[in-house]
Design a protein around this motif. Structure first.
Motif, PDB file in Angstrom:
ATOM      1  N   HIS A  56      15.455  61.159 100.622  1.00  0.00           N
ATOM      2  CA  HIS A  56      16.042  61.795  99.638  1.00  0.00           C
ATOM      3  C   HIS A  56      17.475  61.238  99.725  1.00  0.00           C
ATOM      4  N   PHE A  61      18.633  58.185 100.420  1.00  0.00           N
ATOM      5  CA  PHE A  61      18.862  56.991  99.834  1.00  0.00           C
ATOM      6  C   PHE A  61      18.655  57.199  98.153  1.00  0.00           C
ATOM      7  N   HIS A  62      17.683  58.198  97.798  1.00  0.00           N
ATOM      8  CA  HIS A  62      17.690  58.390  96.400  1.00  0.00           C
ATOM      9  C   HIS A  62      19.059  58.748  95.851  1.00  0.00           C
ATOM     10  N   ALA A  63      19.668  59.597  96.766  1.00  0.00           N
ATOM     11  CA  ALA A  63      20.853  60.391  96.105  1.00  0.00           C
ATOM     12  C   ALA A  63      22.153  59.007  96.007  1.00  0.00           C
ATOM     13  N   ILE A  64      22.040  58.239  97.163  1.00  0.00           N
ATOM     14  CA  ILE A  64      23.112  57.303  97.237  1.00  0.00           C
ATOM     15  C   ILE A  64      23.021  56.209  96.191  1.00  0.00           C
ATOM     16  N   PHE A  65      21.773  55.849  95.915  1.00  0.00           N
ATOM     17  CA  PHE A  65      21.515  54.726  94.882  1.00  0.00           C
ATOM     18  C   PHE A  65      21.757  55.233  93.482  1.00  0.00           C
ATOM     19  N   TYR A  66      21.551  56.463  93.170  1.00  0.00           N
ATOM     20  CA  TYR A  66      21.461  57.402  91.888  1.00  0.00           C
ATOM     21  C   TYR A  66      22.893  57.536  91.613  1.00  0.00           C
ATOM     22  N   PHE A  67      23.704  57.771  92.573  1.00  0.00           N
ATOM     23  CA  PHE A  67      25.003  58.384  92.234  1.00  0.00           C
ATOM     24  C   PHE A  67      25.736  57.640  91.369  1.00  0.00           C
ATOM     25  N   PRO A  68      26.089  56.303  91.532  1.00  0.00           N
ATOM     26  CA  PRO A  68      26.862  55.742  90.270  1.00  0.00           C
ATOM     27  C   PRO A  68      26.423  55.874  88.924  1.00  0.00           C
ATOM     28  N   ASN A  69      25.062  56.071  88.657  1.00  0.00           N
ATOM     29  CA  ASN A  69      24.825  56.485  87.467  1.00  0.00           C
ATOM     30  C   ASN A  69      25.361  57.668  86.715  1.00  0.00           C
ATOM     31  N   ILE A  70      25.812  58.757  87.634  1.00  0.00           N
ATOM     32  CA  ILE A  70      26.284  59.933  86.898  1.00  0.00           C
ATOM     33  C   ILE A  70      27.851  60.095  86.909  1.00  0.00           C
ATOM     34  N   PHE A 117      19.329  54.535  88.340  1.00  0.00           N
ATOM     35  CA  PHE A 117      18.423  55.191  87.514  1.00  0.00           C
ATOM     36  C   PHE A 117      17.087  54.404  86.955  1.00  0.00           C
ATOM     37  N   CYS A 119      26.713  50.267  98.212  1.00  0.00           N
ATOM     38  CA  CYS A 119      26.664  50.973  97.103  1.00  0.00           C
ATOM     39  C   CYS A 119      27.767  52.216  97.183  1.00  0.00           C
ATOM     40  N   PHE A 172      33.276  53.324  96.483  1.00  0.00           N
ATOM     41  CA  PHE A 172      33.918  54.597  96.415  1.00  0.00           C
ATOM     42  C   PHE A 172      34.824  54.951  97.594  1.00  0.00           C
ATOM     43  N   ILE A 220      25.072  65.021  81.656  1.00  0.00           N
ATOM     44  CA  ILE A 220      25.520  63.755  81.761  1.00  0.00           C
ATOM     45  C   ILE A 220      26.020  62.945  80.562  1.00  0.00           C
ATOM     46  N   ASN A 265      29.901  62.019  79.828  1.00  0.00           N
ATOM     47  CA  ASN A 265      30.340  60.574  79.872  1.00  0.00           C
ATOM     48  C   ASN A 265      30.610  59.749  78.714  1.00  0.00           C
ATOM     49  N   PHE A 307      27.384  67.048  93.019  1.00  0.00           N
ATOM     50  CA  PHE A 307      25.997  66.160  93.417  1.00  0.00           C
ATOM     51  C   PHE A 307      25.335  66.433  94.824  1.00  0.00           C
ATOM     52  N   ILE A 365      18.085  64.941  91.075  1.00  0.00           N
ATOM     53  CA  ILE A 365      17.258  63.869  91.153  1.00  0.00           C
ATOM     54  C   ILE A 365      15.572  64.224  91.069  1.00  0.00           C
TER      55      ILE A 365
END
Lengths: 296, 292
Positions: free
Chosen positions: A103, A105-114, A173, B40, B44, B220, B224, B274, B282
């Motif tokens: 979870h 990793f999902h969160a880290i990789f998805y974060f830039p999308n929001i 995403f 990634c 930030f 979202i 944006n 988040f 997610i």
């Protein structure tokens, strides 16, 4: 039954009416009105004056417009190929059973999308700033370069940076979409393959890839339509040297809302629409796309 | 006999080697995804750290540890750009649009799903066709029409179009097909319930989980939005966050400290939300991805 005999069906019109009323006022109306405006030279101050096809003649000879099309396509290709590759690789890895803390990793990789694309655009513009940007500072401090690189002053480097920005924003995403597709594959298929003694490569080629094909096609189509409309993040990074990162929608925005050439702006909008429609049609001609869509 | 034993030994040796190789691959994969995750996150981290330094330091060297100029940078920023006001404006517009979008899309999707009126399939195809049209196509006509209606510099042109979201309607038609049984509607009718009440009392609660899924998407994408608020709104006090962030970039040309603080303000609240709800967000995005 008595209940089914009463015809309640016309009520349906009330339920769908708000959609159509709003669509006519805020969607279709403006689109048709833009079409009319594309035949005028409206500067925003006085009444639009009808000038026939003059704007369209201007459009097909406009080198900036033609350049914006090729810029958009180049940036799209540079961003979409690595993006989907990375997204699919990460999805396949994170789908493996031995990965713990999935979870996170999902969160880290998805974060830039929001994050708002504007913010991502400013972030990358600051990172690649040639005097103060952290990329140059980092390369200087570990001694790879002796002088700061003027990233955004080179047409191809600038395009690649815009592509990188789009990639950074969207790969997470697409990774989630791929993961959702992978999770929808029935587990017993894999078990059966294992019992039959299939190798991992065979399993991937014969089971995983064919079964997530609808998902692959979905991401491909959405990224064609979305990728050709890129605007916010590139606007923050700038036009690049000699308009090399000016996208189609940036060009539309500049013509209308910066130079107040609204009539011609509307013409550019229709030009961009035709390009996007053609690109979408080409996508649908890729073997297998249409068939799979229908099967769905 | 001894040969057989030998054989067995070499077999388990090979097995051991294979296991070792697999665990080596696993370690490499682990290192790979950890590096990817760090790459990634670095931008930030770098933004937050840099926002705490003075301009003279930002221009000179690579910054890795926090400094003490955050407040000074922040004060220069908020003196010129009402960034928190923009935050509140964005929140107001986004929340109202999301609620309106969810309600009317559910209404329309339910209408298409449950009523067999004349022209239903054609009208539904028309809804789907609108999805193919790029959003910016009508933007200039939209601007002039809103000008004629006297709605420029108000929130109406930003909120009301949320009523017609083709993708959301399509989504809710599928949801209503799957989760609202016709029998329940029939029995409510026999009990004398009116059509709109059936929707409010029976259908909406049944579609509840999907409202959350789509709500996140709508939220979202509205949050944006950039071009519409920028051309519709003139007063800085009414402006949304993305437009203000963009204006920070042009107004603080060489004041990098203030620019970095602007970025941080636009990221941190999202980061907090988040961090608290990422599992739900997610999960919902993945559920939505399959339904699409």
């Amino acid at each position: 039954m008595f209940g089914t005999k009463i015809n309640k069906d016309p009520h349906g019109y009330y339920f769908i009416a708000p959609f159509f009323i709003s669509f006519f006022i805020f969607g279709l109306g403006p689109i048709l009105y833009s079409f009319y405006l594309s035949f005028t030279n409206w500067t925003g101050f006085d009444q639009p004056e009808f000038i026939g096809l003059a704007n369209y003649e201007r459009l097909i000879q406009d080198t900036v417009f033609l350049k914006s099309i090729s810029n958009t396509l180049i940036i799209w290709i540079f961003s979409i190929i690595p993006q989907l590759t990375i997204a699919l690789t990460l999805a396949l890895i994170l789908h493996e059973k031995f990965i713990r803390g999935r979870h996170l990793f999902h969160a880290i990789f998805y974060f830039p999308n929001i994050i708002t694309p504007i913010t991502i655009g400013v972030m990358f513009a600051l990172m690649f700033d040639w005097q103060t940007g952290s990329i140059n500072q980092f390369l200087l401090s570990i001694g790879i370069i002796n002088e700061p690189i003027y990233w955004l002053n080179d047409p191809w480097l600038a395009r690649i940076i815009v592509a990188l920005t789009m990639m950074f924003q969207n790969f997470g995403f697409n990774m989630l979409v791929f993961l959702a597709g992978l999770q929808a594959i029935p587990k017993d298929l894999y078990e059966a393959a294992e019992i039959d003694g299939a190798s991992r490569v065979q399993t991937a080629l014969r089971i995983t890839i064919p079964l997530i094909r609808p998902v692959l096609i979905f991401t491909l189509i959405t990224s064609v339509i979305g990728g050709l409309q890129i605007f916010d993040a590139p606007l923050m990074i700038g036009k690049g040297p000699d308009n090399s990162t000016l996208t189609m929608i940036m060009n539309l925005y500049e013509a209308a809302f910066v130079r107040y050439d609204y009539g011609y702006g509307a013409t550019i909008a229709y030009g961009a629409f035709v390009v996007i429609a053609i690109a979408t049609a080409i996508t649908f001609m890729i073997p297998g796309v249409r068939k799979k869509r229908e099967a769905k | 006999m001894s040969q057989m034993k030998n054989n067995q030994n070499s077999f388990s040796d090979e097995e051991l080697k294979k296991k070792k190789r697999i665990s080596l691959i696993k370690t490499l994969i682990w290192i790979g995804i950890i590096i990817a995750a760090i790459i990634c996150l670095i931008p930030f981290y770098s933004m937050i750290i840099t926002s705490t330094h003075a301009n003279s330091e930002i221009t000179r060297k690579l910054l890795l540890v926090p400094g003490d100029r955050l407040l000074a940078n922040y004060e220069r920023l908020v003196d010129v750009v009402p960034i928190w006001r923009g935050f509140v404006n964005s929140l107001i517009i986004t929340v109202i649009s999301t609620i309106i979008g969810l309600y009317f899309s559910a209404l329309g999707g339910y209408g298409f799903s449950k009523y067999n009126f004349k022209g239903n399939p054609i009208l539904f195809a028309a809804v789907l066709a609108t999805m193919m049209v790029p959003g910016q196509l009508g933007i200039i006509g939209f601007y002039r029409l809103m000008n004629e209606f006297g709605l420029l510099n108000t929130y109406w042109p930003l909120i009301l179009p949320s009523v017609s979201n083709a993708f959301a309607l399509f989504f809710f038609k599928q949801v209503a097909d799957a989760s609202v049984p016709k029998e329940m509607m029939e029995s409510a009718r026999i009990d004398g319930c009116r059509e709109l009440n059936i929707f409010h009392r029976i259908a909406l609660p049944l579609m509840g989980p999907s409202l959350a899924t789509l709500g996140i998407f709508l939220f979202i994408s509205k949050w944006n939005e950039f071009l519409q608020p920028m051309i519709i709104l003139f007063d800085q006090e009414l402006q949304t966050l993305p437009v203000l962030i963009a204006s920070v970039r042009s107004q603080f040309n060489v004041d990098y400290g203030a620019q970095y603080v602007g970025i941080v303000i636009s990221i941190i609240p999202i980061l907090i939300v988040f961090a608290l709800f990422s599992k739900q967000i997610i999960g919902n995005v993945m559920a939505g991805a399959i339904k699409e």
